[in-house]
Write a protein that holds these residues in place. Sequence first.
Motif, mmCIF file in Angstrom:
data_model
loop_
_atom_site.group_PDB
_atom_site.id
_atom_site.type_symbol
_atom_site.label_atom_id
_atom_site.label_comp_id
_atom_site.label_asym_id
_atom_site.label_seq_id
_atom_site.Cartn_x
_atom_site.Cartn_y
_atom_site.Cartn_z
ATOM 1 N N LYS A 1 0.799 -1.283 0.039
ATOM 2 C CA LYS A 1 -0.123 0.101 -0.063
ATOM 3 C C LYS A 1 0.814 1.243 0.080
ATOM 4 C CE LYS A 1 -2.789 1.245 3.513
ATOM 5 N NZ LYS A 1 -3.745 1.245 4.681
ATOM 6 N N ILE A 2 1.832 1.150 -1.085
ATOM 7 C CA ILE A 2 2.670 2.480 -1.059
ATOM 8 C C ILE A 2 2.071 3.739 -1.498
ATOM 9 C CG2 ILE A 2 4.444 3.381 -2.346
ATOM 10 C CD1 ILE A 2 5.416 1.039 -0.709
ATOM 11 N N PRO A 3 2.104 4.938 -0.541
ATOM 12 C CA PRO A 3 1.197 6.093 -0.973
ATOM 13 C C PRO A 3 1.865 6.561 -2.482
ATOM 14 C CG PRO A 3 2.834 6.452 0.722
ATOM 15 C CD PRO A 3 2.746 4.838 0.307
ATOM 16 N N GLU A 4 1.119 7.190 -3.211
ATOM 17 C CA GLU A 4 1.367 7.775 -4.379
ATOM 18 C C GLU A 4 2.063 9.226 -4.288
ATOM 19 O OE1 GLU A 4 -0.565 9.271 -8.877
ATOM 20 O OE2 GLU A 4 -1.681 9.025 -6.857
ATOM 21 N N HIS A 5 1.785 9.883 -3.090
ATOM 22 C CA HIS A 5 2.128 11.133 -3.109
ATOM 23 C C HIS A 5 2.801 11.326 -1.659
ATOM 24 C CE1 HIS A 5 2.003 15.778 -3.474
ATOM 25 N NE2 HIS A 5 2.957 15.387 -3.117
ATOM 26 N N PHE B 1 15.356 6.720 -1.476
ATOM 27 C CA PHE B 1 14.460 5.511 -0.923
ATOM 28 C C PHE B 1 13.050 5.774 -1.398
ATOM 29 C CE2 PHE B 1 11.269 4.707 2.419
ATOM 30 C CZ PHE B 1 11.644 3.437 2.772
ATOM 31 N N ALA B 2 12.363 7.088 -1.537
ATOM 32 C CA ALA B 2 10.932 7.222 -2.176
ATOM 33 C C ALA B 2 11.172 6.692 -3.276
ATOM 34 C CB ALA B 2 10.722 8.672 -2.227
ATOM 35 N N ARG B 3 12.048 6.788 -4.276
ATOM 36 C CA ARG B 3 12.077 6.190 -5.855
ATOM 37 C C ARG B 3 11.962 4.794 -5.734
ATOM 38 N NH1 ARG B 3 14.640 3.904 -9.622
ATOM 39 N NH2 ARG B 3 14.040 4.591 -11.886
ATOM 40 N N ASP B 4 13.040 4.267 -4.808
ATOM 41 C CA ASP B 4 13.293 2.641 -4.888
ATOM 42 C C ASP B 4 11.863 1.936 -4.247
ATOM 43 O OD1 ASP B 4 15.760 3.105 -5.680
ATOM 44 O OD2 ASP B 4 16.683 2.930 -3.372
ATOM 45 N N VAL B 5 10.940 2.618 -3.594
ATOM 46 C CA VAL B 5 9.784 2.005 -3.061
ATOM 47 C C VAL B 5 8.669 2.198 -3.775
ATOM 48 C CG1 VAL B 5 10.700 1.776 -0.596
ATOM 49 C CG2 VAL B 5 9.190 3.690 -1.276
ATOM 50 N N GLY B 6 8.675 3.084 -4.742
ATOM 51 C CA GLY B 6 7.773 3.383 -5.990
ATOM 52 C C GLY B 6 6.892 4.528 -5.670
ATOM 53 N N ILE B 7 7.156 5.229 -4.959
ATOM 54 C CA ILE B 7 6.426 6.709 -4.642
ATOM 55 C C ILE B 7 6.661 7.516 -5.847
ATOM 56 C CG2 ILE B 7 6.361 8.643 -3.221
ATOM 57 C CD1 ILE B 7 7.542 7.134 -0.884
ATOM 58 N N LYS B 8 5.343 7.933 -6.215
ATOM 59 C CA LYS B 8 5.551 8.583 -7.606
ATOM 60 C C LYS B 8 5.620 10.263 -7.330
ATOM 61 C CE LYS B 8 5.038 5.063 -10.080
ATOM 62 N NZ LYS B 8 6.204 4.652 -10.942
ATOM 63 N N TRP B 9 5.267 10.790 -6.438
ATOM 64 C CA TRP B 9 5.647 12.307 -6.154
ATOM 65 C C TRP B 9 5.950 12.542 -4.677
ATOM 66 C CZ3 TRP B 9 3.898 16.471 -9.102
ATOM 67 C CH2 TRP B 9 3.251 16.140 -10.301
ATOM 68 N N LEU B 10 7.237 13.118 -4.469
ATOM 69 C CA LEU B 10 7.657 13.402 -3.127
ATOM 70 C C LEU B 10 7.728 14.857 -3.264
ATOM 71 C CD1 LEU B 10 9.058 12.406 -0.567
ATOM 72 C CD2 LEU B 10 11.163 12.740 -2.195
ATOM 73 N N THR B 11 7.098 15.431 -2.244
ATOM 74 C CA THR B 11 7.318 17.161 -2.190
ATOM 75 C C THR B 11 8.054 17.303 -0.753
ATOM 76 O OG1 THR B 11 5.077 17.313 -3.271
ATOM 77 C CG2 THR B 11 5.736 19.348 -2.000
ATOM 78 N N VAL B 12 8.730 18.425 -0.881
ATOM 79 C CA VAL B 12 9.338 18.884 0.515
ATOM 80 C C VAL B 12 9.011 20.393 0.465
ATOM 81 C CG1 VAL B 12 10.973 17.095 0.576
ATOM 82 C CG2 VAL B 12 11.738 19.075 -0.692
#
Length: 232
Positions: free
Chosen positions: A6-10, A46-57
């Motif tokens: 259940k990986i979050p998309e964003h 890490f975010a890319r490796d687990v499949g998260i498509k959007w990362l916002t900081v």
Amino acid sequence: MENLYKIPEHVAIIMDGNGRWARRRGLPRVFGHREGAKRVEEVIDFARDVGIKWLTVFAFSTENWGRPKEEVEAIMSLLVEYINKKVPELIKRDIRLRFMGRIDELPEMIKKSVEEGEEATKECGSMNFVVALNYSGKAEIIDAVNKAIKSGKQNITEEDFKQFLYIPEMPEPDLLIRTSGEERISNFMLWQTAYTEFYFTETLWPDFNREEFLKALYEYQSRERRFGKVLT
């Protein structure tokens, strides 16, 4: 990463605690910001490796201009340094770099780096890495309202309104992480986080690593998202 599903998309992150991290070590605040920048790199990978498509900081708010001049200059310098050095790595990892906020109000040198970074990575598609820079959630809503007025639209729907936000195609965050123990969203993505799951941790941002990120994802996967509905 056993049992991670259940990986979050964003995922959105309020990176808090750089100053306190440095102060506890008897160092100037800039050392905390520099160490915090290293954590950004680790979190992106890490975010890319687990499949998260959007990362916002949340990198710099409109209110942060009120900080001491030397600290603001250090943050901006780190940003330019990051863009100049890391864009080739982002391209190699197929990660698109994007910015949101009142970018036009930034110093010319910063704007130039932002534009170059976005242009260089615009064809990348594995993940979107978004930096909220000179950003305010209230300002984004006001700017969207003004765009809607200028467009001549009347009686707009939520979907109409979304088209006037800084990045219209950005999905709403599934998970928002805030470090350092503070439990508020500090004017960050006010429109987009109506049904976002919040995760607060005492960990200061320079100490937030893959293991800490994993804890947040495990907590997220244990929750039942309702979006205002009663589930049966």
